[in-house]
Scaffold this active site. Structure first.
Site, PDB file in Angstrom:
ATOM      1  NE  ARG A 105      24.038  43.884  27.225  1.00  8.72           N
ATOM      2  CZ  ARG A 105      24.682  43.265  28.110  1.00  8.72           C
ATOM      3  NH1 ARG A 105      25.336  42.321  28.508  1.00  8.72           N
ATOM      4  NH2 ARG A 105      24.842  44.228  29.499  1.00  8.72           N
TER       5      ARG A 105
ATOM      6  CE  LYS B 144      26.665  40.225  34.584  1.00 15.71           C
ATOM      7  NZ  LYS B 144      26.519  41.501  33.718  1.00 15.71           N
TER       8      LYS B 144
END
Ligand SMILES: *Cc1c(COP(=O)(O)O)cnc(C)c1O
Length: 323
Positions: A131, A36
């Site tokens: 998260r 990414k």
């Protein structure tokens, strides 16, 4: 050539990939390279594949599609839980995905059956980053349902730390993940392909722990491409830290007065030379700014120090530098 631009030394990336695989592989940990950070750029990713990488991960299905379409041969993992709206694309382009919600996994199952595919799922476990993650005591019932779903294979468990929160992977958290993995393997009589301990922030844990437990996999992005331990910022021995060079052009170099805020306008407007003589500061202005890059995470290689940045300008203190 246009500026600003990013120059990438692909040979250094290949070397970093090879050394990262060797480092973790020496103790039985397989590595998925996370793409990414380079948006799945095929040329960059091919450099990683040339270093031996066979498994690639990205948070965006569009990046995975981009890599696949360019002909890169690898196992592709989606490392952000699927959006409900992208389930069809996830099954189409990714071989494996991380997940934390049973409704989403049921959707993946339906779609996998529709496309005639087998999709592998990693259940992410919450171990303190707050998260993504299933709470540890909810993993077993989730896994029990997943193993019964058609088109879906329970391929592993994983966790992700040191991203949103400041909890760094250690023996305690890795021990909990190992325990969860061990229990699932015994209960369901399977061998998990992935007991995925984390990301680049697992480096310290890895080099310091005598016992890796059942952890057999890491997802490594930043430390492979930038060569640094993401927790301490220190270089990882044997890795290149300079594969990426951001090139910007100097658009002004002048010696400017150093004085208090109240004096500044007066000093500058009257060319108050005594202040300049007392310690003017040589400043170089670059055509680069916060719209282009996170200026807090770059360091000038040509010399000088960053004085500050605005949306379109970066100012270097260049006193004594040949700029
Ligand atoms: C971004 C990400 C990684 C890679 O993190 P690095 O710090 O770049 O190694 C691994 N796992 C997940 C789930 C991620 O979102």
């Amino acid at each position: 050539m246009a500026a600003p631009r990013l120059e990438i030394d692909l040979a250094k990336l290949t070397a970093n990939a090879r050394r990262t695989l060797a480092l973790y592989g020496a103790r039985g940990i397989s590595v998925t390279a996370v793409t990414k950070g380079v948006c799945g750029s095929p040329k960059v990713v091919e450099a990683l594949v040339a270093g031996g990488v066979r498994s690639l991960a990205d948070a965006h299905v569009s990046n995975i599609r981009r890599m696949r379409r360019s002909g890169i041969a690898a196992d592709f993992m989606l490392i952000r839980s699927p959006m409900p709206s992208e389930v069809r694309r996830v099954i189409r382009w990714a071989d494996v995905s991380v997940n934390t919600e049973l409704p989403a996994i049921r959707m993946l199952s339906d779609e996998a059956v529709r496309q005639g595919k087998m999709h592998r799922v990693i259940l992410m476990v919450e171990l303190g980053d707050l998260r993504e993650g299933i709470l540890p005591h909810d993993v077993e019932p989730a896994a029990a349902e997943v193993v019964g779903l058609p088109g879906i294979e329970l391929a592993g468990v994983g966790t992700n730390l040191a991203c949103l929160g400041d909890v760094v992977p250690d023996e305690a958290s890795m021990g909990i993940l190992s325990e969860i993995a061990g229990r699932l393997q015994r209960r369901h009589g399977l061998e998990l392909e992935f007991v995925s301990g984390g990301n680049s922030a697992n480096y310290r844990w890895f080099v310091s722990t005598p016992d890796l437990g059942l952890i057999n996999h890491l997802r490594i992005g930043e430390s492979m491409v930038l060569g640094r331990d993401t927790v301490t910022g220190q270089p990882i021995p044997g890795l290149h830290t300079d594969a990426f060079t951001l090139v910007a052009e100097v658009i002004e170099v002048k010696t400017k007065p150093v004085c208090s805020r109240d004096d500044r306008l007066l000093t500058v407007s009257r060319s108050h030379t005594c202040r300049l003589h007392q310690g003017g500061m040589r400043r170089a202005l670059l055509a680069l700014g916060r719209q282009d890059v996170d200026c807090a995470s770059i360091r000038p290689r040509a010399g000088g120090t960053i004085a500050g940045a605005t949306s379109d300008h970066l100012v270097l203190n260049a006193t004594g530098e040949q700029l």
